[in-house]
Design a protein around this motif. Sequence first.
Motif, PDB file in Angstrom:
ATOM      1  N   ALA A 125       0.845  -1.198   0.000  1.00 50.47           N
ATOM      2  CA  ALA A 125       0.000   0.000   0.000  1.00 50.47           C
ATOM      3  C   ALA A 125       0.879   1.246   0.000  1.00 50.47           C
ATOM      4  O   ALA A 125       1.996   1.215   0.525  1.00 50.47           O
ATOM      5  N   ASP A 126       0.390   2.344  -0.577  1.00 55.24           N
ATOM      6  CA  ASP A 126       1.272   3.503  -0.798  1.00 55.24           C
ATOM      7  C   ASP A 126       1.915   4.019   0.485  1.00 55.24           C
ATOM      8  O   ASP A 126       3.068   4.460   0.472  1.00 55.24           O
ATOM      9  N   SER A 127       1.204   3.922   1.619  1.00 62.22           N
ATOM     10  CA  SER A 127       1.791   4.441   2.867  1.00 62.22           C
ATOM     11  C   SER A 127       2.923   3.546   3.375  1.00 62.22           C
ATOM     12  O   SER A 127       3.706   3.943   4.236  1.00 62.22           O
ATOM     13  N   GLU A 128       2.984   2.323   2.889  1.00 61.59           N
ATOM     14  CA  GLU A 128       4.018   1.374   3.320  1.00 61.59           C
ATOM     15  C   GLU A 128       5.099   1.147   2.279  1.00 61.59           C
ATOM     16  O   GLU A 128       6.132   0.551   2.559  1.00 61.59           O
ATOM     17  N   ALA A 129       4.813   1.591   1.050  1.00 63.31           N
ATOM     18  CA  ALA A 129       5.624   1.154  -0.091  1.00 63.31           C
ATOM     19  C   ALA A 129       6.943   1.896  -0.211  1.00 63.31           C
ATOM     20  O   ALA A 129       7.106   3.026   0.261  1.00 63.31           O
TER      21      ALA A 129
ATOM     22  N   TYR B 103       2.164  10.950   1.423  1.00 66.77           N
ATOM     23  CA  TYR B 103       0.737  10.699   1.115  1.00 66.77           C
ATOM     24  C   TYR B 103       0.264  11.515  -0.071  1.00 66.77           C
ATOM     25  O   TYR B 103      -0.757  11.207  -0.677  1.00 66.77           O
ATOM     26  N   ARG B 104       0.988  12.563  -0.428  1.00 67.34           N
ATOM     27  CA  ARG B 104       0.609  13.352  -1.607  1.00 67.34           C
ATOM     28  C   ARG B 104       1.103  12.714  -2.911  1.00 67.34           C
ATOM     29  O   ARG B 104       0.952  13.286  -3.976  1.00 67.34           O
ATOM     30  N   GLU B 105       1.723  11.550  -2.805  1.00 59.18           N
ATOM     31  CA  GLU B 105       2.269  10.880  -3.997  1.00 59.18           C
ATOM     32  C   GLU B 105       1.531   9.564  -4.297  1.00 59.18           C
ATOM     33  O   GLU B 105       2.101   8.651  -4.873  1.00 59.18           O
ATOM     34  N   ARG B 106       0.264   9.546  -3.937  1.00 65.27           N
ATOM     35  CA  ARG B 106      -0.526   8.325  -4.129  1.00 65.27           C
ATOM     36  C   ARG B 106      -0.591   7.913  -5.603  1.00 65.27           C
ATOM     37  O   ARG B 106      -0.508   6.735  -5.932  1.00 65.27           O
TER      38      ARG B 106
END
Length: 382
Positions: free
Chosen positions: A17-21, A361-364
């Motif tokens: 997930a993006d927050s973990e990646a 988080y702005r780079e989803r």
Amino acid sequence: MRSDIFDPSHYATTRLADSEAETLPAWAYTSPEFYEREVERIFMKVWNFIGRADHIPNPGDYFTIELVGIPVIVVRDDAGRLRAFVNSCRHRGTVLVEGEGNGRAFKCPYHSWVYALDGELLGAPEMQKTSNFDCAQYPLLPVRLETWAGFLFINFDAKAEPLTTYLGDLPVNLAGHTGSQLVCTRRKVYELNCNWKLFAENAKESYHIATVHRKTINQYASVEVARYEYVPVQGQYAMNYAEHPGSMALLKGDPGFPAIATLEGQARHGTLSPFIFPSTYVAATIDTLWYLELHPHGPDRTTLVHGACFPRASVERPDFDDVVQGYYRRWDITIDEDNAICEMQQRGLSSRINGRGRFCYRERVVHQIDNWVLDRVLDPCS
Ligand code: FES
Ligand SMILES: [Fe+2]
């Protein structure tokens, strides 16, 4: 570089997930092998955006582009139909035309074989002694071309789904803009020394605005002012919406055109910015629509085309030529800012010593783009 750059284990942390990646490994932006896999699995199969039909309004009008090593002619034939061909003579392969213009036919600069605007070979001097030579068997090779609302797309894969399927609900989401009879008033071309993904990723994240566009976009549409929301969509695209006062396409204080009359709902109060996979950015704000079109040439070389579109009602205003200069200035400054940072990023990623990073988080959508690429590059069934 690792011995097998396509081993999925290298990308397991980008798949989270993006927050973990973690970000993609640097080689995804620098390696000829990774680039070749993208060409084969992505650009040879998808609908590639190549600009506007109003670039070639009259029979005989043509322009040329080169995309992933394929030179292409896009032409409006005598019947007014838009066509695309591989820009390579059927005799011994020479590129037929360069740049853009208007003509009645295409004459090869090498031995003067002549092709009609519909690709038919009309004449081939001194070929009478060549056994069984038949002009009808040597037309220009066609490339699939389909349009939506005056936007041109080509596909090198004869088996690809129709463009309308690919785009999903994008035409509905942009109907307010495309219903205004858009006219492309300026097309500007840049040659970039960076990987195509770096510019695409940059276009889809607001994290850099406070730094790279500190003195420009950040003055009127900082991330604090404009809420860059992620809008769920159907089709091969991702979309953000930012609500903000005024136009997203002007520097602070510059005069603009009235809002586009056909806009409804949230489109009247901000900017819709769809990103059509793999590499096309569109920004549809209250008074204009602009696009960023990418033509990859290699792991670190990309052509960028910026197109500026306004509703016909604005283009026909007597003050159009004066007022539009403010829009052009805003794009010229901010695109230069983005181009410079993308080339600096390419230089850093080209280091023989490098490591992986993390996403804000702005780079989803950056994470989404990277995973869309991995879905295809790593697909064992392709
Ligand atoms: S290569 Fe075009 S006419 Fe010979
Ligand atoms: Fe930017």
